[in-house]
Design an enzyme around this catalytic site. Structure first.
Site, PDB file in Angstrom:
ATOM      1  N   SER A  68     -60.715  36.850 -53.924  1.00 12.99           N
ATOM      2  CA  SER A  68     -60.186  35.672 -54.608  1.00 12.99           C
ATOM      3  C   SER A  68     -60.624  35.749 -56.068  1.00 12.99           C
ATOM      4  O   SER A  68     -61.803  35.970 -56.350  1.00 12.99           O
ATOM      5  CB  SER A  68     -60.738  34.403 -53.954  1.00 12.99           C
ATOM      6  OG  SER A  68     -60.761  33.359 -54.912  1.00 12.99           O
ATOM      7  N   LEU A 124     -55.327  17.915 -52.275  1.00 12.94           N
ATOM      8  CA  LEU A 124     -53.990  18.431 -52.596  1.00 12.94           C
ATOM      9  C   LEU A 124     -53.652  19.648 -51.732  1.00 12.94           C
ATOM     10  O   LEU A 124     -52.737  20.406 -52.033  1.00 12.94           O
ATOM     11  CB  LEU A 124     -53.909  18.791 -54.093  1.00 12.94           C
ATOM     12  CG  LEU A 124     -54.108  17.593 -55.047  1.00 12.94           C
ATOM     13  CD1 LEU A 124     -54.138  18.056 -56.494  1.00 12.94           C
ATOM     14  CD2 LEU A 124     -53.007  16.549 -54.861  1.00 12.94           C
ATOM     15  N   SER A 125     -54.420  19.809 -50.659  1.00 10.83           N
ATOM     16  CA  SER A 125     -54.142  20.838 -49.660  1.00 10.83           C
ATOM     17  C   SER A 125     -54.230  22.255 -50.191  1.00 10.83           C
ATOM     18  O   SER A 125     -53.374  23.092 -49.889  1.00 10.83           O
ATOM     19  CB  SER A 125     -52.771  20.616 -49.026  1.00 10.83           C
ATOM     20  OG  SER A 125     -52.795  19.446 -48.282  1.00 10.83           O
ATOM     21  N   SER A 126     -55.276  22.531 -50.942  1.00  8.31           N
ATOM     22  CA  SER A 126     -55.486  23.913 -51.364  1.00  8.31           C
ATOM     23  C   SER A 126     -55.713  24.799 -50.140  1.00  8.31           C
ATOM     24  O   SER A 126     -55.309  25.963 -50.123  1.00  8.31           O
ATOM     25  CB  SER A 126     -56.661  24.016 -52.320  1.00  8.31           C
ATOM     26  OG  SER A 126     -57.836  23.568 -51.700  1.00  8.31           O
ATOM     27  N   ASP A 171     -49.907  19.011 -43.805  1.00  9.53           N
ATOM     28  CA  ASP A 171     -50.136  19.813 -45.005  1.00  9.53           C
ATOM     29  C   ASP A 171     -49.465  21.180 -44.901  1.00  9.53           C
ATOM     30  O   ASP A 171     -48.830  21.659 -45.853  1.00  9.53           O
ATOM     31  CB  ASP A 171     -51.639  19.998 -45.235  1.00  9.53           C
ATOM     32  CG  ASP A 171     -52.369  18.664 -45.324  1.00  9.53           C
ATOM     33  OD1 ASP A 171     -51.700  17.638 -45.558  1.00  9.53           O
ATOM     34  OD2 ASP A 171     -53.595  18.655 -45.141  1.00  9.53           O
TER      35      ASP A 171
HETATM   36  C1  GLA Z   1     -55.500  15.594 -44.272  1.00 11.59           C
HETATM   37  C2  GLA Z   1     -55.000  16.305 -43.024  1.00 11.59           C
HETATM   38  C3  GLA Z   1     -53.569  15.888 -42.692  1.00 11.59           C
HETATM   39  C4  GLA Z   1     -53.434  14.365 -42.655  1.00 11.59           C
HETATM   40  C5  GLA Z   1     -54.045  13.734 -43.896  1.00 11.59           C
HETATM   41  C6  GLA Z   1     -54.075  12.237 -43.832  1.00 11.59           C
HETATM   42  O1  GLA Z   1     -54.760  16.016 -45.384  1.00 11.59           O
HETATM   43  O2  GLA Z   1     -55.046  17.698 -43.196  1.00 11.59           O
HETATM   44  O3  GLA Z   1     -53.179  16.466 -41.474  1.00 11.59           O
HETATM   45  O4  GLA Z   1     -53.988  13.841 -41.481  1.00 11.59           O
HETATM   46  O5  GLA Z   1     -55.373  14.190 -44.124  1.00 11.59           O
HETATM   47  O6  GLA Z   1     -52.793  11.725 -43.863  1.00 11.59           O
END
Ligand code: GLA
Length: 381
Positions: A68, A124-126, A171
């Site tokens: 990375s 933000l789902s990195s 996500d």
């Molecule tokens: C995190 C989890 C998701 C969801 C959100 C809350 O991002 O990864 O699956 O549950 O929290 O909405």
């Protein structure tokens, strides 16, 4: 240098050959539908213009080498990947490769070079972006399913089983299946999706993300605890999931549920209703009218679900006072980001006021930036 050029060049330097390809997967913000995805409910995320980019090539052995640009190097034999065995960021990439193998794909070794401009730990789902970019690379090089939702489930399994986070499916689905100019309506029970137009420019709107840059401990345990409370509430109501509950059912079973479970369930039920209301407004071409539903979502997450944080409440309150049409925390909560829907002409002012108020209160300076719905994961040309 672009992310694409950077991973190609480091790959060549480090591994002495050219990668077989480059893939990218975005982070996401969730417009509305928070903590509904593990209750079989509805979510409405959009992919953002920030992503993980990965250069990859197969290896003749069974070794996974990952570099990375931000976090350093890791190396793990495929056979050693299992729950808890890989630590830190590398577990997301390793987990994705492992999870593809669980589908019966004969996955061999890989060299990977990754870079990311998705803020880490901000909600933000990195992590989903790492999983999805790596998974697509491994799938294109070693084979596997084409279906985006199936791929999202494979990525989710990596997070659930190798990283050990009991997250829902939102996500990974957002990262895999979103399209530019749209929010993605996902029914997390049937896993059916619908692309809902969300053209901010046309409506003269701006969607601001306020990254508070705080992440309160607690978050992991509290997430699992909320999830358990929802499952218990559904069981007490005799329902498969809170998706099937109505406000009337909750009222009728208030005593049996107990105060806390009642409030958790009330958030889920009301939030599902708000998602569908926002979808109705967007489908009828009125994105400027969704503000009250966003703010009501925040209130419910703060008071009933109790997953907000003082900084998030302040961001939401300041944004709405300064001219936002609506605002809410987004993601799991306990820190991370809030979003604010703002008339385009007011975006700069709202951002400035938020920064000023945070500074006046002696808080860490938040990062405020606009986002627009971007495309999901793919292979770069
Ligand atoms: C995190 C989890 C998701 C969801 C959100 C809350 O991002 O990864 O699956 O549950 O929290 O909405």
């Amino acid at each position: 240098m672009s992310a694409d050029a950077a991973v190609r060049s480091v790959f060549a330097d480090r591994f002495g050959r050219t990668p077989e390809g480059v893939w990218a997967a975005p982070g996401r913000v969730n417009l509305i539908g928070e903590h509904t995805d593990y209750n079989d409910g509805f979510v409405l995320p959009l992919a953002i213009d920030r992503r993980v980019t990965v250069a990859a090539a197969r290896r003749p052995d069974d070794l996974l080498r990952i570099l990375s640009l931000e976090k350093g190097a890791a190396e793990v034999p495929l056979a050693d990947i299992k729950a808890g065995a890989v630590q830190g960021w590398a577990a997301y990439a390793a987990g994705a490769v492992w999870s593809l193998g669980q589908e019966g794909v004969r996955v061999g070794g890989l060299d990977l070079v990754l870079t990311s401009d998705v803020p880490v730990g901000s909600g933000l789902s990195s992590s989903a972006a790492v999983e999805c970019s790596t998974l697509l690379a491994a799938r294109d090089l070693y084979g596997g399913p084409q279906d985006r939702i199936q791929l999202a489930r494979i990525a989710q399994r990596a997070e659930n089983e190798v990283v050990g986070v009991p997250c829902g499916i939102m996500d990974q689905t957002a990262s895999m299946a979103c399209t530019a100019g749209h929010v993605l309506l996902l029914d997390t029970r049937s896993l059916t999706t619908r692309q809902i137009p969300f053209d901010l420019d046309q409506a003269a709107l701006s969607l601001l993300v306020v990254d508070t840059r705080v992440s309160h401990a607690l978050a992991d345990g509290a997430y699992a605890e909320r999830r358990r409370a929802c499952e218990q509430a559904a069981r007490l109501l005799g329902l498969p999931a809170l998706r099937d509950a109505t406000e009337a059912m909750l009222e009728a079973s208030r005593d049996r549920l107990g105060k806390l479970r009642y409030r958790r369930a009330r958030h889920v039920v009301s939030e599902n209703g708000r998602v569908l209301e926002v979808v109705r407004l967007l489908n009828s071409g009125r994105p400027g009218r969704i503000g009250p539903a966003l703010t009501a979502s925040h209130t419910s997450l703060r008071d009933d679900y109790q997953v907000s944080a003082a900084e998030l409440d302040l961001a939401v309150e300041t944004a709405t006072t300064a001219g936002a049409l609506g605002a809410r925390m987004t993601g799991a909560g306990f820190g991370g980001c809030a979003l604010a829907l703002v008339p385009a002409g007011a975006a700069e002012t709202v951002a400035e006021v938020i920064s000023r108020v945070f500074s006046d209160q002696g808080l860490k300076a938040p990062t405020v930036f606009p986002v627009a719905p971007a495309d999901g994961a793919g292979r770069l040309p």
